[in-house]
Design a protein around this motif. Structure first.
Motif, PDB file in Angstrom:
ATOM      1  N   SER A  17       0.817  -1.217   0.000  1.00 11.36           N
ATOM      2  CA  SER A  17       0.000   0.000   0.000  1.00 11.36           C
ATOM      3  C   SER A  17       0.851   1.268   0.000  1.00 11.36           C
ATOM      4  N   PRO A  18       0.604   2.177  -0.968  1.00  8.60           N
ATOM      5  CA  PRO A  18       1.386   3.421  -0.996  1.00  8.60           C
ATOM      6  C   PRO A  18       1.200   4.259   0.275  1.00  8.60           C
ATOM      7  N   GLN A  19      -0.040   4.349   0.764  1.00  8.57           N
ATOM      8  CA  GLN A  19      -0.288   5.196   1.929  1.00  8.57           C
ATOM      9  C   GLN A  19       0.422   4.653   3.175  1.00  8.57           C
ATOM     10  N   THR A  20       0.356   3.338   3.358  1.00  7.57           N
ATOM     11  CA  THR A  20       1.002   2.719   4.514  1.00  7.57           C
ATOM     12  C   THR A  20       2.506   2.940   4.458  1.00  7.57           C
ATOM     13  N   ASN A  21       3.064   2.809   3.254  1.00  8.77           N
ATOM     14  CA  ASN A  21       4.499   3.025   3.078  1.00  8.77           C
ATOM     15  C   ASN A  21       4.873   4.466   3.388  1.00  8.77           C
ATOM     16  N   LEU A  22       4.095   5.396   2.844  1.00  7.20           N
ATOM     17  CA  LEU A  22       4.361   6.821   3.064  1.00  7.20           C
ATOM     18  C   LEU A  22       4.300   7.173   4.550  1.00  7.20           C
ATOM     19  N   ASP A  23       3.293   6.658   5.230  1.00  8.34           N
ATOM     20  CA  ASP A  23       3.133   6.973   6.650  1.00  8.34           C
ATOM     21  C   ASP A  23       4.285   6.401   7.480  1.00  8.34           C
ATOM     22  N   PHE A  24       4.696   5.183   7.157  1.00  5.89           N
ATOM     23  CA  PHE A  24       5.770   4.555   7.932  1.00  5.89           C
ATOM     24  C   PHE A  24       7.080   5.341   7.784  1.00  5.89           C
ATOM     25  N   TYR A  25       7.450   5.649   6.559  1.00 10.86           N
ATOM     26  CA  TYR A  25       8.770   6.271   6.348  1.00 10.86           C
ATOM     27  C   TYR A  25       8.798   7.752   6.704  1.00 10.86           C
ATOM     28  N   THR A  26       7.676   8.454   6.546  1.00 10.49           N
ATOM     29  CA  THR A  26       7.698   9.883   6.873  1.00 10.49           C
ATOM     30  C   THR A  26       7.264  10.145   8.304  1.00 10.49           C
ATOM     31  N   LYS A  27       6.185   9.490   8.754  1.00 15.62           N
ATOM     32  CA  LYS A  27       5.663   9.814  10.085  1.00 15.62           C
ATOM     33  C   LYS A  27       6.414   9.074  11.183  1.00 15.62           C
ATOM     34  N   LEU A  28       6.656   7.774  10.980  1.00 12.53           N
ATOM     35  CA  LEU A  28       7.335   7.026  12.039  1.00 12.53           C
ATOM     36  C   LEU A  28       8.856   7.236  11.968  1.00 12.53           C
ATOM     37  N   LEU A  29       9.447   7.003  10.794  1.00 11.84           N
ATOM     38  CA  LEU A  29      10.906   7.147  10.694  1.00 11.84           C
ATOM     39  C   LEU A  29      11.335   8.599  10.482  1.00 11.84           C
ATOM     40  N   GLY A  30      10.396   9.463  10.114  1.00 10.71           N
ATOM     41  CA  GLY A  30      10.707  10.888  10.008  1.00 10.71           C
ATOM     42  C   GLY A  30      11.572  11.258   8.824  1.00 10.71           C
ATOM     43  N   ALA A  88      25.422   9.057  16.907  1.00 11.36           N
ATOM     44  CA  ALA A  88      25.814   8.397  18.155  1.00 11.36           C
ATOM     45  C   ALA A  88      24.963   8.945  19.297  1.00 11.36           C
ATOM     46  N   GLY A  89      24.513   8.064  20.161  1.00  9.44           N
ATOM     47  CA  GLY A  89      23.721   8.485  21.314  1.00  9.44           C
ATOM     48  C   GLY A  89      22.231   8.585  21.041  1.00  9.44           C
ATOM     49  N   SER A  90      21.806   8.258  19.820  1.00  5.23           N
ATOM     50  CA  SER A  90      20.388   8.427  19.449  1.00  5.23           C
ATOM     51  C   SER A  90      19.552   7.167  19.559  1.00  5.23           C
ATOM     52  N   LEU A  91      20.190   6.031  19.804  1.00  4.25           N
ATOM     53  CA  LEU A  91      19.425   4.787  19.758  1.00  4.25           C
ATOM     54  C   LEU A  91      18.340   4.738  20.838  1.00  4.25           C
ATOM     55  N   ASP A  92      18.631   5.307  22.017  1.00  8.92           N
ATOM     56  CA  ASP A  92      17.625   5.302  23.088  1.00  8.92           C
ATOM     57  C   ASP A  92      16.371   6.070  22.652  1.00  8.92           C
ATOM     58  N   TYR A  93      16.577   7.154  21.944  1.00  7.17           N
ATOM     59  CA  TYR A  93      15.428   7.906  21.435  1.00  7.17           C
ATOM     60  C   TYR A  93      14.557   7.004  20.559  1.00  7.17           C
ATOM     61  N   TRP A  94      15.207   6.259  19.667  1.00  8.47           N
ATOM     62  CA  TRP A  94      14.459   5.412  18.728  1.00  8.47           C
ATOM     63  C   TRP A  94      13.780   4.258  19.455  1.00  8.47           C
ATOM     64  N   ILE A  95      14.439   3.702  20.449  1.00  7.11           N
ATOM     65  CA  ILE A  95      13.834   2.617  21.230  1.00  7.11           C
ATOM     66  C   ILE A  95      12.574   3.136  21.924  1.00  7.11           C
ATOM     67  N   ASP A  96      12.680   4.316  22.538  1.00  8.44           N
ATOM     68  CA  ASP A  96      11.507   4.915  23.199  1.00  8.44           C
ATOM     69  C   ASP A  96      10.404   5.221  22.188  1.00  8.44           C
ATOM     70  N   ARG A  97      10.811   5.738  21.037  1.00  5.08           N
ATOM     71  CA  ARG A  97       9.819   6.096  20.011  1.00  5.08           C
ATOM     72  C   ARG A  97       9.039   4.862  19.557  1.00  5.08           C
ATOM     73  N   GLU A 101       5.062   3.921  20.172  1.00  2.00           N
ATOM     74  CA  GLU A 101       4.167   3.711  19.029  1.00  2.00           C
ATOM     75  C   GLU A 101       3.750   2.248  18.900  1.00  2.00           C
ATOM     76  N   ALA A 102       4.149   1.420  19.875  1.00  2.00           N
ATOM     77  CA  ALA A 102       3.847  -0.017  19.849  1.00  2.00           C
ATOM     78  C   ALA A 102       4.340  -0.682  18.567  1.00  2.00           C
ATOM     79  N   VAL A 103       5.549  -0.299  18.145  1.00  2.00           N
ATOM     80  CA  VAL A 103       6.181  -0.914  16.978  1.00  2.00           C
ATOM     81  C   VAL A 103       7.201  -1.934  17.487  1.00  2.00           C
ATOM     82  N   ASP A 104       7.072  -3.175  17.042  1.00  6.87           N
ATOM     83  CA  ASP A 104       8.012  -4.220  17.462  1.00  6.87           C
ATOM     84  C   ASP A 104       9.398  -3.955  16.898  1.00  6.87           C
ATOM     85  N   PHE A 105      10.398  -4.173  17.723  1.00 10.37           N
ATOM     86  CA  PHE A 105      11.773  -4.110  17.225  1.00 10.37           C
ATOM     87  C   PHE A 105      12.600  -5.113  17.998  1.00 10.37           C
ATOM     88  N   ASP A 106      13.798  -5.316  17.509  1.00  4.78           N
ATOM     89  CA  ASP A 106      14.679  -6.321  18.066  1.00  4.78           C
ATOM     90  C   ASP A 106      16.000  -5.625  18.416  1.00  4.78           C
TER      91      ASP A 106
END
Ligand code: ZN
Length: 318
Positions: A17-30, A88-97, A101-106
């Motif tokens: 889906s184009p919309q789902t892709n757009l939202d993920f990369y712009t809204k979640l990943l910024g 460097a030092g930004s990973l904690d921000y991404w983990i919290d983000r 947003e209830a996004v699974d990560f490893d």
């Protein structure tokens, strides 16, 4: 003598889906949508470019959305992961983000002395986020992610292969140096100052062939500085019996394509003219852009494309 390739120019994937892709990369990943256009070889589908604030080579991920398309499968002869770099030092921000947003990560995990986390995009593509040094860059001022933690560039791609020897030789010829290895992973590094300078090869002799479709990588594009250096690469690769495409006009760069020995489609793309050739730096990605030869069909093309909601922050200059 062909000029060494400094690093990755862009990585191109197939999405659902184009919309789902757009939202993920712009809204979640910024990331910034720096170009909204169509697949020049199939104008019935979109082509999205995401990148830094200016859409510079080495920061770009691009997607062909195929709503309802077949699901791809990672296997031998494919790119199995795409990694992005954050300061460097930004990973904690991404983990919290992601947690918020209830996004699974490893992770976090460590690879070659850098910390990273990995997650799947909505179509199942593996995205890795690496803490990788420098905070310099041209971040997008309207990003929902604060500039200090924003994605800076492509970090690396991982290619999965039954045997990596011939691909390693090709990368060496292209100007990459084998720098590290662990278990079945070998890292090659291009220009130490370039974005997207790492290519990792994973050797898995038992691996089954994959399928390039939704949720997988279509090709990996490498940078070259000019039309002339691209022509030199074309001649050199052709002389080595690679089946290299003619030079293709992509408006924002020129491209040649060939398949590397392990089966991954490679592209060599020129640095210029870049994303600002048809839009101001402030207005990047705010309108559907078409190549000149498709402009006469704009009305028909716009009607056939799935509707898209561009977040208002994409179209308003701050
Ligand atoms: Zn490409």
């Amino acid at each position: 003598m062909s000029k060494p390739i400094p690093g990755i120019h862009h990585v191109t994937m197939i999405a659902g889906s184009p919309q789902t892709n757009l939202d993920f990369y712009t809204k979640l990943l910024g990331m910034r949508l720096v170009k909204l256009t169509v697949n020049f070889d199939d104008p019935g589908s979109y082509h999205f470019y995401y990148g830094d604030g200016l859409g510079r080579p080495g920061t770009l991920l691009t997607f062909f959305p195929h709503p309802g398309g077949y699901q791809g499968r990672v296997g031998a002869g494919q790119t199995s992961a795409v990694a992005l770099a954050v300061p460097a030092g930004s990973l904690d921000y991404w983990i919290d983000r992601f947690a918020a947003e209830a996004v699974d990560f490893d992770g976090p995990h460590e690879r070659f002395e850098e910390q990273y986390i990995s997650l799947k995009d909505p179509d199942g593509l593996t995205i890795e986020i690496f803490e990788s040094g420098s905070s310099e860059g041209e971040t997008w001022s309207n990003s929902p992610v604060p500039g200090e933690h924003a994605i800076r560039s492509v970090h690396s791609v991982t290619l999965l292969q039954k045997q990596v020897g011939a691909t390693g030789n090709l990368l060496s010829e292209m100007g990459f140096t084998e720098t590290s290895g662990e278990e079945n992973r070998t890292r090659f590094e291009g220009d130490p100052h370039a974005f997207g300078r790492y290519v990792d090869l994973i050797e898995e002799p038992q691996s089954a062939a994959g399928r390039v479709a939704v949720g997988s990588v279509h090709h990996v594009a490498f940078r070259t500085e000019s039309d002339l250096s691209q022509r030199e690469w074309r001649e050199k690769l052709s002389a080595e019996q690679y089946g290299v495409s003619p030079v293709m006009e992509r408006d924002y760069f020129k491209s040649i394509y060939f398949r590397e020995p392990g089966g991954v489609l490679f592209e060599i793309a020129t640095d210029g003219p870049g994303m600002s050739i048809d839009e101001s730096p402030e207005g990047l990605g705010s309108h559907l852009k078409l190549p000149e030869w498709l402009e006469p069909q704009r009305e028909k093309i716009e009607k056939a494309l799935p509707p898209l909601r561009l977040p208002s922050s994409l179209t308003e200059a701050k």
